[in-house]
Write a protein that holds these residues in place. Structure first.
Motif, PDB file in Angstrom:
ATOM      1  N   SER A  89      70.508   5.333 128.483  1.00 45.46           N
ATOM      2  CA  SER A  89      70.781   3.937 128.838  1.00 45.46           C
ATOM      3  C   SER A  89      71.298   3.798 130.272  1.00 45.46           C
ATOM      4  N   PHE A  90      71.688   4.920 130.917  1.00 47.13           N
ATOM      5  CA  PHE A  90      72.149   4.820 132.303  1.00 47.13           C
ATOM      6  C   PHE A  90      70.976   4.637 133.250  1.00 47.13           C
ATOM      7  N   MET A  91      69.744   4.703 132.699  1.00 47.97           N
ATOM      8  CA  MET A  91      68.600   4.563 133.593  1.00 47.97           C
ATOM      9  C   MET A  91      68.232   3.076 133.765  1.00 47.97           C
ATOM     10  N   LEU A 133      73.405  -5.999 129.342  1.00 45.03           N
ATOM     11  CA  LEU A 133      73.723  -5.903 127.918  1.00 45.03           C
ATOM     12  C   LEU A 133      74.301  -4.529 127.593  1.00 45.03           C
ATOM     13  N   ARG A 134      73.749  -3.495 128.202  1.00 45.89           N
ATOM     14  CA  ARG A 134      74.282  -2.138 127.970  1.00 45.89           C
ATOM     15  C   ARG A 134      75.755  -2.093 128.416  1.00 45.89           C
ATOM     16  N   VAL A 135      76.016  -2.616 129.600  1.00 40.59           N
ATOM     17  CA  VAL A 135      77.384  -2.588 130.132  1.00 40.59           C
ATOM     18  C   VAL A 135      78.311  -3.407 129.223  1.00 40.59           C
ATOM     19  N   PRO A 156      88.606   0.213 135.239  1.00 36.99           N
ATOM     20  CA  PRO A 156      88.698  -0.421 136.565  1.00 36.99           C
ATOM     21  C   PRO A 156      87.379  -1.038 137.046  1.00 36.99           C
ATOM     22  N   ARG A 157      86.443  -1.351 136.143  1.00 38.57           N
ATOM     23  CA  ARG A 157      85.117  -1.761 136.613  1.00 38.57           C
ATOM     24  C   ARG A 157      84.891  -3.276 136.574  1.00 38.57           C
ATOM     25  N   GLU A 158      85.968  -4.062 136.474  1.00 38.19           N
ATOM     26  CA  GLU A 158      85.793  -5.530 136.385  1.00 38.19           C
ATOM     27  C   GLU A 158      85.116  -6.084 137.634  1.00 38.19           C
ATOM     28  N   ALA A 178      76.974 -11.813 140.009  1.00 36.14           N
ATOM     29  CA  ALA A 178      76.461 -12.428 141.247  1.00 36.14           C
ATOM     30  C   ALA A 178      75.007 -11.995 141.463  1.00 36.14           C
ATOM     31  N   LEU A 179      74.713 -10.714 141.232  1.00 37.46           N
ATOM     32  CA  LEU A 179      73.333 -10.233 141.416  1.00 37.46           C
ATOM     33  C   LEU A 179      72.377 -10.922 140.439  1.00 37.46           C
ATOM     34  N   LEU A 180      72.834 -11.087 139.203  1.00 39.20           N
ATOM     35  CA  LEU A 180      72.000 -11.763 138.199  1.00 39.20           C
ATOM     36  C   LEU A 180      71.683 -13.194 138.646  1.00 39.20           C
ATOM     37  N   VAL A 183      77.242  -2.115 147.730  1.00 37.69           N
ATOM     38  CA  VAL A 183      78.648  -2.083 147.286  1.00 37.69           C
ATOM     39  C   VAL A 183      78.713  -1.713 145.801  1.00 37.69           C
ATOM     40  N   HIS A 184      77.786  -2.277 145.014  1.00 39.51           N
ATOM     41  CA  HIS A 184      77.733  -2.001 143.569  1.00 39.51           C
ATOM     42  C   HIS A 184      77.621  -0.492 143.319  1.00 39.51           C
ATOM     43  N   LEU A 185      76.694   0.147 144.036  1.00 39.93           N
ATOM     44  CA  LEU A 185      76.477   1.577 143.798  1.00 39.93           C
ATOM     45  C   LEU A 185      77.614   2.421 144.371  1.00 39.93           C
ATOM     46  N   LYS A 245      83.419   6.628 139.522  1.00 41.09           N
ATOM     47  CA  LYS A 245      82.716   7.544 138.621  1.00 41.09           C
ATOM     48  C   LYS A 245      82.093   6.757 137.481  1.00 41.09           C
ATOM     49  N   HIS A 246      81.060   7.390 136.899  1.00 41.51           N
ATOM     50  CA  HIS A 246      80.342   6.693 135.841  1.00 41.51           C
ATOM     51  C   HIS A 246      81.064   6.889 134.513  1.00 41.51           C
ATOM     52  N   THR A 247      80.971   5.886 133.641  1.00 46.96           N
ATOM     53  CA  THR A 247      81.556   6.043 132.305  1.00 46.96           C
ATOM     54  C   THR A 247      80.728   7.040 131.498  1.00 46.96           C
TER      55      THR A 247
HETATM   56  C1  HEM Z   1      70.289  -5.903 141.320  1.00 42.99           C
HETATM   57  C2  HEM Z   1      70.791  -5.654 140.168  1.00 42.99           C
HETATM   58  C3  HEM Z   1      71.501  -4.399 139.766  1.00 42.99           C
HETATM   59  C4  HEM Z   1      71.277  -3.104 140.168  1.00 42.99           C
HETATM   60  C5  HEM Z   1      70.220  -2.608 141.135  1.00 42.99           C
HETATM   61  C6  HEM Z   1      72.242  -2.270 139.477  1.00 42.99           C
HETATM   62  C7  HEM Z   1      72.304  -0.889 139.573  1.00 42.99           C
HETATM   63  C8  HEM Z   1      73.191  -0.087 138.867  1.00 42.99           C
HETATM   64  C9  HEM Z   1      73.100   1.343 138.727  1.00 42.99           C
HETATM   65  C10 HEM Z   1      71.970   2.229 139.303  1.00 42.99           C
HETATM   66  C11 HEM Z   1      74.179   1.773 138.003  1.00 42.99           C
HETATM   67  C12 HEM Z   1      74.491   3.203 137.526  1.00 42.99           C
HETATM   68  C13 HEM Z   1      73.639   3.534 136.290  1.00 42.99           C
HETATM   69  C14 HEM Z   1      73.897   2.659 135.071  1.00 42.99           C
HETATM   70  O1  HEM Z   1      75.032   2.603 134.571  1.00 42.99           O
HETATM   71  O2  HEM Z   1      72.933   1.991 134.620  1.00 42.99           O
HETATM   72  C15 HEM Z   1      74.981   0.599 137.699  1.00 42.99           C
HETATM   73  C16 HEM Z   1      76.194   0.592 137.017  1.00 42.99           C
HETATM   74  C17 HEM Z   1      76.922  -0.546 136.662  1.00 42.99           C
HETATM   75  N1  HEM Z   1      76.458  -1.858 136.743  1.00 42.99           N
HETATM   76 FE1  HEM Z   1      74.777  -2.459 137.708  1.00 42.99          FE
HETATM   77  N2  HEM Z   1      73.059  -3.068 138.697  1.00 42.99           N
HETATM   78  C18 HEM Z   1      72.623  -4.371 138.825  1.00 42.99           C
HETATM   79  C19 HEM Z   1      73.131  -5.483 138.166  1.00 42.99           C
HETATM   80  C20 HEM Z   1      74.250  -5.449 137.319  1.00 42.99           C
HETATM   81  C21 HEM Z   1      74.692  -6.536 136.458  1.00 42.99           C
HETATM   82  C22 HEM Z   1      73.940  -7.861 136.284  1.00 42.99           C
HETATM   83  C23 HEM Z   1      75.860  -6.121 135.849  1.00 42.99           C
HETATM   84  C24 HEM Z   1      76.741  -6.852 134.877  1.00 42.99           C
HETATM   85  C25 HEM Z   1      77.089  -8.088 135.002  1.00 42.99           C
HETATM   86  C26 HEM Z   1      76.161  -4.785 136.338  1.00 42.99           C
HETATM   87  C27 HEM Z   1      77.297  -4.049 136.028  1.00 42.99           C
HETATM   88  C28 HEM Z   1      77.430  -2.687 136.221  1.00 42.99           C
HETATM   89  C29 HEM Z   1      78.595  -1.891 135.841  1.00 42.99           C
HETATM   90  C30 HEM Z   1      79.924  -2.421 135.244  1.00 42.99           C
HETATM   91  C31 HEM Z   1      78.274  -0.550 136.137  1.00 42.99           C
HETATM   92  C32 HEM Z   1      79.150   0.685 135.870  1.00 42.99           C
HETATM   93  C33 HEM Z   1      78.662   1.209 134.535  1.00 42.99           C
HETATM   94  C34 HEM Z   1      79.327   2.486 134.077  1.00 42.99           C
HETATM   95  O3  HEM Z   1      80.027   3.162 134.847  1.00 42.99           O
HETATM   96  O4  HEM Z   1      79.090   2.770 132.872  1.00 42.99           O
HETATM   97  N3  HEM Z   1      75.144  -4.399 137.190  1.00 42.99           N
HETATM   98  N4  HEM Z   1      74.345  -0.524 138.219  1.00 42.99           N
END
Ligand code: HEM
Length: 511
Positions: A38-40, A124-126, A135-137, A145-147, A223-225, A232-234
């Motif tokens: 699901s991390f993919m 949905l996975r998150v 600390p991931r709020e 915002a991206l959505l 910034v997200h990445l 670190k990843h969960t």
């Molecule tokens: C342009 C859209 C987005 C991209 C490219 C993106 C990309 C990623 C990637 C590559 C990861 C690491 C792998 C994974 O956990 O799946 C990640 C983690 C995460 N994303 Fe996104 N994401 C996007 C949108 C979102 C949205 C819409 C949310 C929730 C509202 C979100 C919340 C998170 C969170 C909280 C993590 C950390 C997850 C963990 O450590 O388990 N992201 N994102």
């Protein structure tokens, strides 16, 4: 050392002496990433974004975002000599007269649909695993915002060709802007440079679509990445996995290879769809004229819920002080989406307020162990699906709460099943007759690892309501505390997991 290795070494050395990159790379390329399919999902979003940038750049070479009137002279005969805008004519040109143009248009559109789908499933996975908790709020809010930007970007994209369908979409957006009390009319004049449809709206949204929003996307995704990297990843719970470690594989070579390969799979699937599955055949719709609309007009899937809500709204209007307020557009078009998106953005804080849990969490939840959150998620999804399929006014009021109740019951039943499994083992289907004639089914004990995984979680406790402080003074936060106590009691409803003593007792002998 082979010649090739020598050359690679010299090049690497040359770069390192000038940038000092080796130490940084050594540290970071060995970073461990936990493993789960699901991390993919986030990765799919990332790769489809890259495909959008590449295919979109190709389209900009020929697309002409102009409302200039032209007479079509291209090779699509049914529209020959028809008057249209240069936007529409250039989209026809890309589709019929630019080599590979239609394929690129279709890849671009499919990539947009996949991008949005990946974002939603990733969200949905998150959500369902509780990865948004401290600390991931902040990353969760960035995600919302991206959505939101993704929805806007997609809408602007399919509004560009100025065909009958896209013009109809812009017309709805125009009505939504106008429905804002007091300033609506001014705002719409500002956006359209006068009356609808005008000449400048498409050139304006073109710049927003190809420059402004992609730039903001690039910054926010970076910034997200970086935050995923830094925080670190969960990881999912299991033997050896704690809140303080990360169990997985190093980035180099394992994830580099996986991610590289996976990018090409996403690209391959998108290109395949673009090649064989027709999407947005604008030549069938014809150019936009405000006086026409086709009966089957439907937006792209990620706008479907908004379209459905607007269609479903009852015709309510009020007139006050010389102003008309069209609640039938304002409510479904702005107020309800506003509440939904603000609620989503604030959810991590609402949940931690209800549970009273302010700690960091790096281990994910199994959705069944947090019944209230899971039920809320399914309830919201049900709402969105009913809105999207236009499931009717009664449906949208009745079915989401029903989904909440049913999901919560299913979660509790699954918890009960887990408890049974831990205490009594798996059913093997082998029936045995005991010496005194009784039949029993032989149960097979779970492995220690499996037992650990099913019982490692903490069960939420209800916050007790403190009415008075130690000095006997009434709590000034009365109503808030009451609400918190009530929500937290519902949140803490769980099936007690087996205690160590219970397991020991059973291990001591009988089933
Ligand atoms: C342009 C859209 C987005 C991209 C490219 C993106 C990309 C990623 C990637 C590559 C990861 C690491 C792998 C994974 O956990 O799946 C990640 C983690 C995460 N994303 Fe996104 N994401 C996007 C949108 C979102 C949205 C819409 C949310 C929730 C509202 C979100 C919340 C998170 C969170 C909280 C993590 C950390 C997850 C963990 O450590 O388990 N992201 N994102």
């Amino acid at each position: 050392m082979t010649a090739r290795e020598r050359v690679a070494g010299t090049v690497a050395n040359y770069v390192d002496e000038r940038t000092g990159a080796a130490a940084w790379m050594k540290k970071n390329l060995q970073k461990v990433f936990p493993d789960h399919w699901s991390f993919m999902l986030g990765e799919v979003a990332l790769y489809s974004f890259i495909i959008l940038l590449l295919s979109g750049t190709f389209l900009t070479f020929w697309f002409d975002p102009s409302m200039r009137h032209v007479v079509y002279e291209g090779s699509y005969q049914p529209l020959k000599d028809v008057e249209m805008s240069a936007s529409y004519a250039s989209t026809l040109h890309i589709s019929f007269d630019v080599r590979g143009g239609l394929l690129m248009r279709q890849i671009h559109h499919w990539a947009a649909l996949i991008f949005m789908a990946a974002i939603v499933v990733h969200l949905l996975r998150v959500f369902f695993t509780g990865a948004f908790r401290k600390p991931r709020e902040f990353n969760w809010i960035l995600g919302i915002a991206l959505l939101t930007l993704g929805i806007v970007e997609g809408f602007l994209g399919y509004s560009l060709p100025d065909d009958l369908l896209s013009g109809t979409g812009i017309r709805i957006a125009h009505a939504i802007i106008q429905s804002i009390p007091v300033v609506g009319t001014y705002l719409s004049f500002f956006a359209f440079g006068g009356a609808f449809p005008g000449e400048i709206f498409i050139p304006r949204i073109y710049i927003v679509h190809v420059l402004l929003l992609p730039g903001i996307f690039l910054a926010l995704i970076t910034v997200h990445l970086m935050l995923v990297w830094y925080q670190k990843h969960t990881q999912y719970p299991g033997p050896g996995r704690t809140e303080k470690n990360v169990v997985g594989y190093p980035l180099m070579p394992v994830y580099m290879a996986k991610a590289g390969g996976f990018f090409f799979i996403v690209f391959g699937v998108t290109a395949f769809l673009g090649a064989v599955a027709s999407i947005n055949p604008i030549w069938l719709y014809g150019p936009y004229t405000p006086g026409q609309i086709s009966a089957g007009s439907q937006p792209d899937w990620y706008m479907g819920w908004l379209d459905g809500l607007v269609r479903m709204a009852p015709p309510i209007e009020t007139h006050a002080f010389g102003h008309t307020i069209s609640w039938n557009i304002l409510l479904p078009g702005l107020i309800i989406p506003g509440i939904i998106f603000t609620g989503m953005a604030l959810y991590p804080f609402i949940e931690s307020w209800i549970s009273g849990d302010k700690r960091e969490h790096h281990l994910l939840d199994r959705p069944r162990n947090v019944p209230n959150r899971t039920a809320l998620g399914v309830m919201s999804l049900t709402f969105m699906v009913i809105a999207m399929i236009n499931g009717g006014r009664i449906g949208i009021l009745v079915l989401p709460p029903l989904a909440f109740v049913i999901t919560k019951r299913i979660c509790l039943s699954l918890q009960r099943a887990d408890r049974e499994l831990v205490l009594h083992g798996k059913e093997t289907g082998r029936l045995v007759m005991l010496p005194h004639g009784e039949f029993i089914e032989v149960h097979e004990e779970l492995s220690a690892e499996k037992k650990f995984t099913l019982t490692q979680h903490e069960q939420v406790k209800a916050i007790s309501l403190v009415k008075e402080d130690t000095g006997g003074v009434l709590n000034p936060k009365g109503i808030r505390a009451k609400l918190q106590a009530r929500f937290s009691a519902a949140n803490a409803e769980n099936i007690a997991k087996p205690t160590a003593t219970e397991v020991k007792e059973l291990e001591g002998g009988h089933h």
